[in-house]
Design an enzyme around this catalytic site. Structure first.
Site, PDB file in Angstrom:
ATOM      1  N   HIS A  84      12.022  -8.113   3.060  1.00 38.81           N
ATOM      2  CA  HIS A  84      10.993  -7.179   2.615  1.00 38.81           C
ATOM      3  C   HIS A  84      10.002  -6.904   3.746  1.00 38.81           C
ATOM      4  O   HIS A  84       9.682  -7.800   4.536  1.00 38.81           O
ATOM      5  CB  HIS A  84      10.257  -7.730   1.395  1.00 38.81           C
ATOM      6  CG  HIS A  84      11.122  -7.817   0.179  1.00 38.81           C
ATOM      7  ND1 HIS A  84      11.043  -8.851  -0.737  1.00 38.81           N
ATOM      8  CD2 HIS A  84      12.104  -6.999  -0.286  1.00 38.81           C
ATOM      9  CE1 HIS A  84      11.922  -8.661  -1.702  1.00 38.81           C
ATOM     10  NE2 HIS A  84      12.582  -7.544  -1.441  1.00 38.81           N
ATOM     11  N   CYS A 114      13.869 -12.743   3.087  1.00 38.70           N
ATOM     12  CA  CYS A 114      14.242 -11.770   2.057  1.00 38.70           C
ATOM     13  C   CYS A 114      14.401 -10.357   2.603  1.00 38.70           C
ATOM     14  O   CYS A 114      14.984  -9.497   1.928  1.00 38.70           O
ATOM     15  CB  CYS A 114      13.209 -11.764   0.935  1.00 38.70           C
ATOM     16  SG  CYS A 114      11.546 -11.294   1.482  1.00 38.70           S
ATOM     17  N   CYS A 131     -12.203 -43.313   3.301  1.00 43.58           N
ATOM     18  CA  CYS A 131     -10.871 -43.285   3.900  1.00 43.58           C
ATOM     19  C   CYS A 131     -10.018 -42.155   3.304  1.00 43.58           C
ATOM     20  O   CYS A 131      -9.902 -41.087   3.861  1.00 43.58           O
ATOM     21  CB  CYS A 131     -10.188 -44.638   3.732  1.00 43.58           C
ATOM     22  SG  CYS A 131      -8.550 -44.725   4.515  1.00 43.58           S
ATOM     23  N   CYS A 148       0.814  -1.219   0.000  1.00 50.26           N
ATOM     24  CA  CYS A 148       0.000   0.000   0.000  1.00 50.26           C
ATOM     25  C   CYS A 148       0.846   1.267   0.000  1.00 50.26           C
ATOM     26  O   CYS A 148       0.305   2.371  -0.147  1.00 50.26           O
ATOM     27  CB  CYS A 148      -0.947   0.016   1.192  1.00 50.26           C
ATOM     28  SG  CYS A 148      -0.104   0.081   2.805  1.00 50.26           S
ATOM     29  N   CYS A 167     -17.181 -24.855 -16.178  1.00 52.66           N
ATOM     30  CA  CYS A 167     -15.752 -24.537 -16.138  1.00 52.66           C
ATOM     31  C   CYS A 167     -14.944 -25.815 -15.919  1.00 52.66           C
ATOM     32  O   CYS A 167     -15.477 -26.917 -15.880  1.00 52.66           O
ATOM     33  CB  CYS A 167     -15.463 -23.531 -15.023  1.00 52.66           C
ATOM     34  SG  CYS A 167     -15.779 -24.179 -13.372  1.00 52.66           S
ATOM     35  N   CYS A 219       9.803 -12.386  -6.037  1.00 55.99           N
ATOM     36  CA  CYS A 219      10.433 -12.844  -4.794  1.00 55.99           C
ATOM     37  C   CYS A 219       9.771 -14.143  -4.370  1.00 55.99           C
ATOM     38  O   CYS A 219       8.546 -14.210  -4.242  1.00 55.99           O
ATOM     39  CB  CYS A 219      10.303 -11.795  -3.692  1.00 55.99           C
ATOM     40  SG  CYS A 219      11.117 -12.283  -2.140  1.00 55.99           S
ATOM     41  N   CYS A 277       6.146 -14.068  -0.421  1.00 57.05           N
ATOM     42  CA  CYS A 277       6.373 -12.625  -0.348  1.00 57.05           C
ATOM     43  C   CYS A 277       5.600 -11.940  -1.475  1.00 57.05           C
ATOM     44  O   CYS A 277       5.703 -12.346  -2.641  1.00 57.05           O
ATOM     45  CB  CYS A 277       7.867 -12.326  -0.474  1.00 57.05           C
ATOM     46  SG  CYS A 277       8.269 -10.572  -0.520  1.00 57.05           S
ATOM     47  N   CYS A 282       3.005  -3.896   5.704  1.00 57.80           N
ATOM     48  CA  CYS A 282       2.154  -3.631   6.867  1.00 57.80           C
ATOM     49  C   CYS A 282       1.338  -4.881   7.175  1.00 57.80           C
ATOM     50  O   CYS A 282       1.040  -5.697   6.289  1.00 57.80           O
ATOM     51  CB  CYS A 282       1.254  -2.426   6.628  1.00 57.80           C
ATOM     52  SG  CYS A 282      -0.095  -2.683   5.465  1.00 57.80           S
ATOM     53  N   CYS A 295      -8.615 -41.073  -7.246  1.00 61.64           N
ATOM     54  CA  CYS A 295      -9.079 -42.458  -7.189  1.00 61.64           C
ATOM     55  C   CYS A 295      -9.165 -43.118  -8.564  1.00 61.64           C
ATOM     56  O   CYS A 295      -9.552 -44.279  -8.672  1.00 61.64           O
ATOM     57  CB  CYS A 295     -10.442 -42.530  -6.506  1.00 61.64           C
ATOM     58  SG  CYS A 295     -11.787 -41.751  -7.450  1.00 61.64           S
TER      59      CYS A 295
END
Length: 508
Positions: free
Chosen positions: A290, A288, A364, A273, A484, A320, A315, A293, A474
């Site tokens: 970085h 890393c 199972c 942000c 879809c 990264c 990250c 917030c 299975c």
């Protein structure tokens, strides 16, 4: 003539209270006394080194050491005639080094010609103590040799004898002496003292000779007990930690705490942000470095975990590949969502292992380790022995297609049809393409229902092969009739992608 000492004492204590924070200075209101915690200043690249027998040594770069504790009481004739009576304690210095520092503090008072000296003492301890003790860039902790451990149970006859039994940089007698108490007529004393701290399960600090006493001054040969029973007949699980290891742990934890305080009070730009916030409102990824917030990183992790994309909990910085630690994820998203994250992460790890397969039984679905020597697998939860290739009950050394073929051959024998696939195909072609008279002859020989069954069976097999795909869990054949690419197996309820046959974990 009025005595100016009480007024000067009060002014000095008020000045210390205004300069130092509550962690650095605590005043005893009942008398002219108090205690100061002094953090020595370390040069850049300062390291602590622990050499252990048979090892080259463990070295850590630190930016902070546990503070020195200066406890003082001001005599009535201070500062005009007497120096403060004081106690100097530290967990990482020998009593010889503490005595040298104490003598220097007394000399500093004598050099002031009767002026207040507490702030000068604190400044000396903070800025010049290490150089005074000839400690530059490395604080070397002693190794705990066999000769030390063999003497650990012997009570020394005197503090001087105890000091001779241990390395000069860390004398640790079995029965810890009292801290060095220094005044204007302080005498050199041998022995060792440790900074007063709480004993914790992390085995960081010094323990007293009485295990029931949770606080102590004096580093001891640690024998830390963790309680495992609250009954009258209490049992304890003893964990042995050498004094040097305990001291190293204390130093590293103190350094980590200091670094966290510095981070919390610094300002950072969130990488998502772009707001400027205090470190206490941010999270830094240790892998890393970085910084983001907490609100942005919490939202990012929540979305990824809710969608089942645990691989995406990384990250947010472009390109990264670092990831937050599990502890950071738990603090951000809470226990409930972290439980899902932990479960999905385990499932992803299992699926990435080439020798792990899932039990095909719908009720199972447990993870099973495949045998390298064959195609058999045994579920440890439900006890099913199954073939890892076709996911059906184990059929021995015969291949899976051979099993299907045997079943078909037995059926053909019972129906009086040709056993070979070529023969069956010839009969079907003859029936479908032959004349009406030829069809009637075939019906009389095999029966109309049998021919219809064989034709439909073969047609279904071809259609299923061309229009369905196996469930990645299975192996049940599944048809996609629209929508879809997100599919759900009706047998094991596994959600997967139709195009790539990759498993998708549905939201809870």
């Amino acid at each position: 003539m009025n005595n100016p000492d009480p007024e000067e004492q009060e002014d000095e204590l008020l000045a210390l209270h205004s300069i130092l924070n509550s962690e650095e200075f605590v005043r005893d209101e009942s008398k002219s006394a108090g205690e100061c915690r002094v953090s020595v200043e370390l040069p850049a690249g300062f390291t602590v080194l622990l050499r252990e027998e048979g090892e080259t040594g463990r070295q850590y770069e630190i930016s902070s050491l546990p503070p020195l504790l200066l406890t003082f009481e001001l005599p009535k004739d201070y500062p005009s005639s007497s120096a403060p009576s004081f106690t100097l304690t530290c967990s990482w210095l020998t009593n010889s080094q503490l005595s040298a520092l104490s003598s220097q503090l007394v000399d500093l008072y004598k050099a002031t010609s009767g002026s207040v000296v507490l702030f000068s003492w604190l400044q000396f301890l903070r800025e010049d103590a290490l150089l005074f003790l000839n400690i530059h860039n490395v604080l070397e902790l002693p190794a705990d040799g066999d000769d030390q451990s063999s003497e650990a149970d012997r009570k020394p006859d005197s503090l001087t004898e105890a000091a001779e039994d241990f390395p000069p940089s860390l004398n640790v007698p079995s029965d810890p002496p009292e801290p060095v108490r220094c005044s204007t007529d302080a005498e050199d004393q041998e022995g060792f003292s440790g900074e007063e701290e709480d004993v914790s399960a992390l085995l960081l600090l010094n323990s007293s000779s009485d295990p029931s006493d949770p606080r102590t001054r004096g580093a001891t040969s640690l024998s830390v007990h963790s309680r495992v029973s609250q009954n009258e007949d209490q049992s304890f699980c003893e964990v042995s930690v050498t004094p040097s290891q305990a001291l190293l742990s204390q130093i590293l934890i103190c350094d980590a705490t200091h670094k966290q305080k510095v981070f919390d009070s610094s300002l950072f730009d969130c990488g998502v942000c772009f707001l400027v916030l205090l470190g206490s409102e941010c999270v830094q990824l240790s892998e890393c470095g970085h910084v983001f917030c907490q609100a942005c990183l919490r939202e990012f992790c929540t979305v990824q975990i809710t969608e089942g994309n645990v691989q995406g909990v990384t990250c947010p910085q472009a390109d990264c590949k670092a990831s937050p630690t599990p502890a950071q994820v738990k603090r951000l998203v809470g226990d409930e969502l972290f439980s899902r994250y932990d479960r999905l992460l385990l499932q992803f790890s299992l699926e990435s292992m080439s020798d792990v397969i899932y039990c095909p039984r719908m009720f199972c679905g447990s993870a099973v380790i495949m045998e390298k020597s064959g195609t058999a697998a045994l579920c440890s939860v439900c006890g099913l022995a199954f073939c890892v290739t076709c996911r059906k009950t184990y059929h021995g050394t015969d291949d899976c297609q051979g099993q299907e073929e045997k079943k078909m051959n037995k059926l053909m024998e019972r129906l009086d049809l040709p056993i070979s696939e070529e023969g069956r195909n010839a009969v079907m072609d003859d029936f479908l393409k032959g004349s009406k008279k030829r069809k009637n002859l075939l019906i009389k020989r095999y029966g109309q229902n049998i021919l219809k069954y064989v034709i439909e069976t073969k047609s279904n097999e071809k259609w299923i092969k061309a229009n369905s795909k196996p469930c990645p869990r299975c192996s049940r054949q599944i048809e996609k009739n629209g929508g879809c690419d997100r599919m759900t197996c009706t047998q094991c309820s596994q959600v997967f992608n139709w195009q790539f046959l990759t498993k998708i974990d549905p939201p809870d």
